[in-house]
Write a protein that holds these residues in place. Structure first.
Motif, mmCIF file in Angstrom:
data_model
loop_
_atom_site.group_PDB
_atom_site.id
_atom_site.type_symbol
_atom_site.label_atom_id
_atom_site.label_comp_id
_atom_site.label_asym_id
_atom_site.label_seq_id
_atom_site.Cartn_x
_atom_site.Cartn_y
_atom_site.Cartn_z
ATOM 1 N N GLY A 25 -20.250 38.724 11.043
ATOM 2 C CA GLY A 25 -21.058 39.613 10.233
ATOM 3 C C GLY A 25 -22.539 39.313 10.282
ATOM 4 O O GLY A 25 -23.112 39.079 11.325
ATOM 5 N N ILE A 26 -23.141 39.285 9.119
ATOM 6 C CA ILE A 26 -24.593 39.192 9.025
ATOM 7 C C ILE A 26 -25.138 37.842 9.501
ATOM 8 O O ILE A 26 -26.267 37.765 9.973
ATOM 9 C CB ILE A 26 -25.060 39.540 7.597
ATOM 10 C CG1 ILE A 26 -26.533 39.903 7.616
ATOM 11 C CG2 ILE A 26 -24.710 38.436 6.636
ATOM 12 C CD1 ILE A 26 -26.992 40.625 6.389
ATOM 13 N N ASP A 27 -24.362 36.781 9.411
ATOM 14 C CA ASP A 27 -24.841 35.470 9.860
ATOM 15 C C ASP A 27 -25.169 35.482 11.350
ATOM 16 O O ASP A 27 -26.226 35.021 11.769
ATOM 17 C CB ASP A 27 -23.819 34.375 9.559
ATOM 18 C CG ASP A 27 -23.636 34.155 8.072
ATOM 19 O OD1 ASP A 27 -24.574 34.466 7.302
ATOM 20 O OD2 ASP A 27 -22.561 33.688 7.668
ATOM 21 N N ARG A 28 -24.262 35.993 12.162
ATOM 22 C CA ARG A 28 -24.486 36.051 13.610
ATOM 23 C C ARG A 28 -25.603 37.038 13.934
ATOM 24 O O ARG A 28 -26.414 36.802 14.824
ATOM 25 C CB ARG A 28 -23.197 36.437 14.337
ATOM 26 C CG ARG A 28 -23.330 36.446 15.822
ATOM 27 C CD ARG A 28 -23.606 35.037 16.360
ATOM 28 N NE ARG A 28 -24.199 35.136 17.677
ATOM 29 C CZ ARG A 28 -24.923 34.183 18.238
ATOM 30 N NH1 ARG A 28 -25.130 33.065 17.619
ATOM 31 N NH2 ARG A 28 -25.438 34.351 19.424
ATOM 32 N N ALA A 29 -25.654 38.143 13.194
ATOM 33 C CA ALA A 29 -26.708 39.136 13.410
ATOM 34 C C ALA A 29 -28.080 38.521 13.152
ATOM 35 O O ALA A 29 -29.044 38.809 13.873
ATOM 36 C CB ALA A 29 -26.478 40.348 12.520
ATOM 37 N N PHE A 47 -28.737 44.697 15.085
ATOM 38 C CA PHE A 47 -28.052 43.459 15.431
ATOM 39 C C PHE A 47 -26.800 43.398 14.579
ATOM 40 O O PHE A 47 -26.879 43.239 13.364
ATOM 41 C CB PHE A 47 -28.954 42.244 15.154
ATOM 42 C CG PHE A 47 -30.201 42.254 15.989
ATOM 43 C CD1 PHE A 47 -30.215 41.659 17.228
ATOM 44 C CD2 PHE A 47 -31.343 42.896 15.531
ATOM 45 C CE1 PHE A 47 -31.350 41.680 18.012
ATOM 46 C CE2 PHE A 47 -32.491 42.921 16.303
ATOM 47 C CZ PHE A 47 -32.498 42.320 17.544
ATOM 48 N N SER A 48 -25.656 43.577 15.229
ATOM 49 C CA SER A 48 -24.401 43.639 14.495
ATOM 50 C C SER A 48 -23.312 42.930 15.273
ATOM 51 O O SER A 48 -23.035 43.265 16.417
ATOM 52 C CB SER A 48 -23.999 45.099 14.268
ATOM 53 O OG SER A 48 -22.725 45.181 13.703
ATOM 54 N N SER A 49 -22.697 41.952 14.655
ATOM 55 C CA SER A 49 -21.602 41.235 15.302
ATOM 56 C C SER A 49 -20.387 42.120 15.486
ATOM 57 O O SER A 49 -19.569 41.894 16.360
ATOM 58 C CB SER A 49 -21.215 40.009 14.482
ATOM 59 O OG SER A 49 -22.298 39.123 14.418
ATOM 60 N N ALA A 50 -20.250 43.144 14.662
ATOM 61 C CA ALA A 50 -19.086 44.029 14.733
ATOM 62 C C ALA A 50 -18.981 44.711 16.094
ATOM 63 O O ALA A 50 -17.891 44.942 16.587
ATOM 64 C CB ALA A 50 -19.155 45.073 13.628
#
Length: 74
Positions: free
Chosen positions: A17-21, A7-10
């Motif tokens: 970053g990690i929050d959305r992931a 799970f990667s927003s990139a």
């Protein structure tokens, strides 16, 4: 069998970053009912040499056990 899902927003071009992931991983876990074996932080490293090396957390990797029908969960 053991499998993982990243799970990667990139990959969507989003800077969260990690929050959305984390939000995406939690939604996927709730939707599928998968029980994670382990969760890792995905990091991106950049820069030259060890003195200028920088890192940023860009996502999560969820490791889980698959058996039978669950092998198609994605």
């Amino acid at each position: 069998m053991i499998a993982f899902r990243d799970f990667s927003s990139a990959r969507y071009g989003r800077p969260e970053g990690i929050d959305r992931a984390l939000v995406e991983a939690n939604e996927w876990l709730l939707h599928t009912g998968v029980k994670p074996l382990n969760i890792e932080t995905l990091s991106h490293f950049s820069g030259g040499g060890t003195a200028n090396l920088t890192s940023s957390d860009v996502g999560l990797r969820v490791w889980y056990l698959v058996a039978g029908e669950a092998a198609t969960v994605r």
